[in-house]
Design an enzyme around this catalytic site. Sequence first.
Site, PDB file in Angstrom:
ATOM      1  CB  CYS A  25      -1.024  -0.045   0.976  1.00 52.61           C
ATOM      2  SG  CYS A  25      -2.141  -1.232   0.933  1.00 52.61           S
ATOM      3  CG  HIS A  75     -13.540   8.663 -10.389  1.00 50.61           C
ATOM      4  ND1 HIS A  75     -14.635   8.062 -10.072  1.00 50.61           N
ATOM      5  CD2 HIS A  75     -13.429   7.702 -11.187  1.00 50.61           C
ATOM      6  CE1 HIS A  75     -15.149   7.021 -10.716  1.00 50.61           C
ATOM      7  NE2 HIS A  75     -14.326   6.495 -11.496  1.00 50.61           N
ATOM      8  CD  GLU A 136      -8.567  -0.185   2.692  1.00 51.37           C
ATOM      9  OE1 GLU A 136      -8.552   0.984   3.012  1.00 51.37           O
ATOM     10  OE2 GLU A 136      -7.529  -1.099   2.702  1.00 51.37           O
TER      11      GLU A 136
END
Length: 149
Positions: A25, A75, A136
């Site tokens: 990550c 986005h 998530e």
Amino acid sequence: MSTIRITKQFNFEAGHALYGYDGKCKNVHGHSYKLSVTVSGKPIKDTTHVKFGMVIDFGDLKKIVNEEIVDVFDHATVFNKNTPHVELARELMDRGHDVLLVDYQPTSEMMVIDFAKKIKKRLPKNIKLHSIKLQETDTSFAEWYASEN
């Protein structure tokens, strides 16, 4: 009258990277986030009120959450502005990308804290934020509860 909880669910796509993290990550990647916002209050008792029987109109809650979170994060790529990722952020912004620079490591845990602050400021005085769940992935999520904060 009883106190009732209502929940509205939202979806948004966002990218992020965790600066200094010791796993995958640390790389820029994205998630299809699922956000659940639960508020509590007493249903309106006034039979002449257009919102009679409602704690809060789902549409009003939707407007708050969309304006404060979904429309902002959807986005976009989120970076901690206090890291060297700010250089990458500037490059992406220069190329027309939506980038958010936040004061925290953009983990789900820190995002729910941020989201709670933003939502609480916008709710009517008689409505309390009860909890937020930010998922998530299908198997990973963070939760914030007012009773613990």
